[in-house]
Design an enzyme around this catalytic site. Structure first.
Site, PDB file in Angstrom:
ATOM      1  N   HIS A 208     -85.362 -83.803  -0.351  1.00 47.10           N
ATOM      2  CA  HIS A 208     -86.223 -83.134  -1.218  1.00 47.10           C
ATOM      3  C   HIS A 208     -85.900 -82.901  -2.949  1.00 47.10           C
ATOM      4  O   HIS A 208     -86.474 -83.455  -4.001  1.00 47.10           O
ATOM      5  CB  HIS A 208     -86.911 -81.476  -1.038  1.00 47.10           C
ATOM      6  CG  HIS A 208     -87.852 -81.486  -0.379  1.00 47.10           C
ATOM      7  ND1 HIS A 208     -88.977 -81.781  -0.154  1.00 47.10           N
ATOM      8  CD2 HIS A 208     -87.966 -80.673   1.175  1.00 47.10           C
ATOM      9  CE1 HIS A 208     -89.737 -81.428   0.359  1.00 47.10           C
ATOM     10  NE2 HIS A 208     -88.945 -81.063   1.899  1.00 47.10           N
TER      11      HIS A 208
ATOM     12  N   GLN B 126     -89.480 -77.398  -4.150  1.00 42.69           N
ATOM     13  CA  GLN B 126     -90.611 -77.897  -3.627  1.00 42.69           C
ATOM     14  C   GLN B 126     -91.536 -76.155  -4.049  1.00 42.69           C
ATOM     15  O   GLN B 126     -92.697 -76.310  -4.373  1.00 42.69           O
ATOM     16  CB  GLN B 126     -91.080 -77.209  -1.903  1.00 42.69           C
ATOM     17  CG  GLN B 126     -90.704 -78.716  -1.818  1.00 42.69           C
ATOM     18  CD  GLN B 126     -89.867 -78.287   0.430  1.00 42.69           C
ATOM     19  OE1 GLN B 126     -88.978 -77.859   1.003  1.00 42.69           O
ATOM     20  NE2 GLN B 126     -91.176 -78.110   0.930  1.00 42.69           N
TER      21      GLN B 126
ATOM     22  N   HIS C 161     -82.927 -82.849   5.967  1.00 46.34           N
ATOM     23  CA  HIS C 161     -84.464 -83.087   5.381  1.00 46.34           C
ATOM     24  C   HIS C 161     -85.192 -81.924   3.759  1.00 46.34           C
ATOM     25  O   HIS C 161     -85.364 -82.557   2.949  1.00 46.34           O
ATOM     26  CB  HIS C 161     -85.623 -81.864   6.001  1.00 46.34           C
ATOM     27  CG  HIS C 161     -86.979 -82.129   5.588  1.00 46.34           C
ATOM     28  ND1 HIS C 161     -88.017 -82.946   6.437  1.00 46.34           N
ATOM     29  CD2 HIS C 161     -87.770 -81.323   4.613  1.00 46.34           C
ATOM     30  CE1 HIS C 161     -89.250 -82.217   5.864  1.00 46.34           C
ATOM     31  NE2 HIS C 161     -89.201 -81.217   4.417  1.00 46.34           N
ATOM     32  N   GLU C 162     -83.890 -81.457   3.719  1.00 44.25           N
ATOM     33  CA  GLU C 162     -84.515 -80.643   2.467  1.00 44.25           C
ATOM     34  C   GLU C 162     -83.518 -81.765   1.313  1.00 44.25           C
ATOM     35  O   GLU C 162     -83.773 -80.831   0.054  1.00 44.25           O
ATOM     36  CB  GLU C 162     -83.370 -78.873   2.444  1.00 44.25           C
ATOM     37  CG  GLU C 162     -84.536 -77.756   3.969  1.00 44.25           C
ATOM     38  CD  GLU C 162     -86.041 -78.378   3.135  1.00 44.25           C
ATOM     39  OE1 GLU C 162     -86.744 -78.137   2.486  1.00 44.25           O
ATOM     40  OE2 GLU C 162     -86.310 -78.007   4.336  1.00 44.25           O
TER      41      GLU C 162
ATOM     42  N   CYS D 145     -92.957 -80.020   6.895  1.00 43.71           N
ATOM     43  CA  CYS D 145     -92.746 -79.710   5.596  1.00 43.71           C
ATOM     44  C   CYS D 145     -93.347 -79.518   5.316  1.00 43.71           C
ATOM     45  O   CYS D 145     -95.006 -79.034   5.473  1.00 43.71           O
ATOM     46  CB  CYS D 145     -92.541 -81.058   4.793  1.00 43.71           C
ATOM     47  SG  CYS D 145     -91.782 -81.095   3.420  1.00 43.71           S
ATOM     48  N   LEU D 146     -92.920 -77.793   4.549  1.00 42.27           N
ATOM     49  CA  LEU D 146     -94.677 -76.845   4.596  1.00 42.27           C
ATOM     50  C   LEU D 146     -94.852 -77.679   2.459  1.00 42.27           C
ATOM     51  O   LEU D 146     -96.069 -77.016   2.267  1.00 42.27           O
ATOM     52  CB  LEU D 146     -93.375 -75.203   4.031  1.00 42.27           C
ATOM     53  CG  LEU D 146     -92.601 -74.435   4.088  1.00 42.27           C
ATOM     54  CD1 LEU D 146     -92.271 -73.418   3.694  1.00 42.27           C
ATOM     55  CD2 LEU D 146     -94.116 -74.036   5.270  1.00 42.27           C
TER      56      LEU D 146
ATOM     57  N   GLY E  76     -87.065 -74.222   6.621  1.00 45.08           N
ATOM     58  CA  GLY E  76     -86.425 -75.096   5.175  1.00 45.08           C
ATOM     59  C   GLY E  76     -87.067 -74.792   4.082  1.00 45.08           C
ATOM     60  O   GLY E  76     -88.400 -75.478   4.079  1.00 45.08           O
TER      61      GLY E  76
HETATM   62 NI    NI Z   1     -89.968 -80.355   3.555  1.00 39.50          NI
END
Ligand code: NI
Length: 167
Positions: free
Chosen positions: A137, A51, A133-134, A91-92, A46
């Site tokens: 963000h 981000q 989660h996304e 998370c990235l 995701g």
């Molecule tokens: Ni994330």
């Protein structure tokens, strides 16, 4: 297509809020494709536009193992939720850290695709957690915010050390 630069915690730009997408044009489709490619390359399941420092209410998700289930979610709105579940999240923007977070077990959202078409999506399991989660963000929120202050600080130190080592 160029890969996008993924911001890393504790970069303050991850705290920015996304604005609704109003123009559905070729540029938006290109952004979606770049975000997907960046996510696959990372690799991750995701990625939210915030981000990659693009302040639009937009995210891409693919929880499949063969990159076959790409979903683009624009201007999402949570309609319904049910139950609670605790799962390990990563998370990235916070690489190599996995911590348990409590989320709704099932959700229903309303959103638009990259052409502006509205759709509703019901999700449970990993997809439900990933969407929540996304969506966080898009409001400048990170999964580490759900952890204790002590844990979050430890992660922050680790990230800053990692950053120094790669510079
Ligand atoms: Ni994330």
């Amino acid at each position: 297509m160029p890969l996008l630069n993924i911001l890393r915690f504790p970069d303050p730009r991850l705290r920015q809020h996304a604005a609704p997408v109003e123009v559905f044009d070729e540029e938006l489709v290109a952004l979606k494709n770049n975000m997907l490619e960046t996510m696959y390359e990372a690799p991750g399941i995701g990625l939210a536009a915030v981000q990659v420092n693009v302040l639009l209410s937009m995210l891409v998700i693919d929880i499949s193992e063969d990159k076959s289930e790409a979903i683009c979610i624009i201007n999402p709105e949570l309609l319904e939720h049910d139950g609670l579940v605790k799962t390990d999240e990563g998370c990235l923007s916070v690489p190599a850290i996995y911590e348990p977070v409590k989320r709704f077990e099932r959700i229903k959202i309303r959103a638009q695709d990259e052409k502006g078409e509205f759709f509703e999506l019901e999700a449970d399991g990993l997809l439900s957690v990933c969407i929540q989660h996304e969506m966080d963000h898009l409001e400048g929120k990170l999964f580490v915010d759900y952890l204790t202050e002590m844990k979050r600080r430890r992660i922050q130190k680790k990230m800053e050390k990692l950053l120094r080592e790669t510079m």
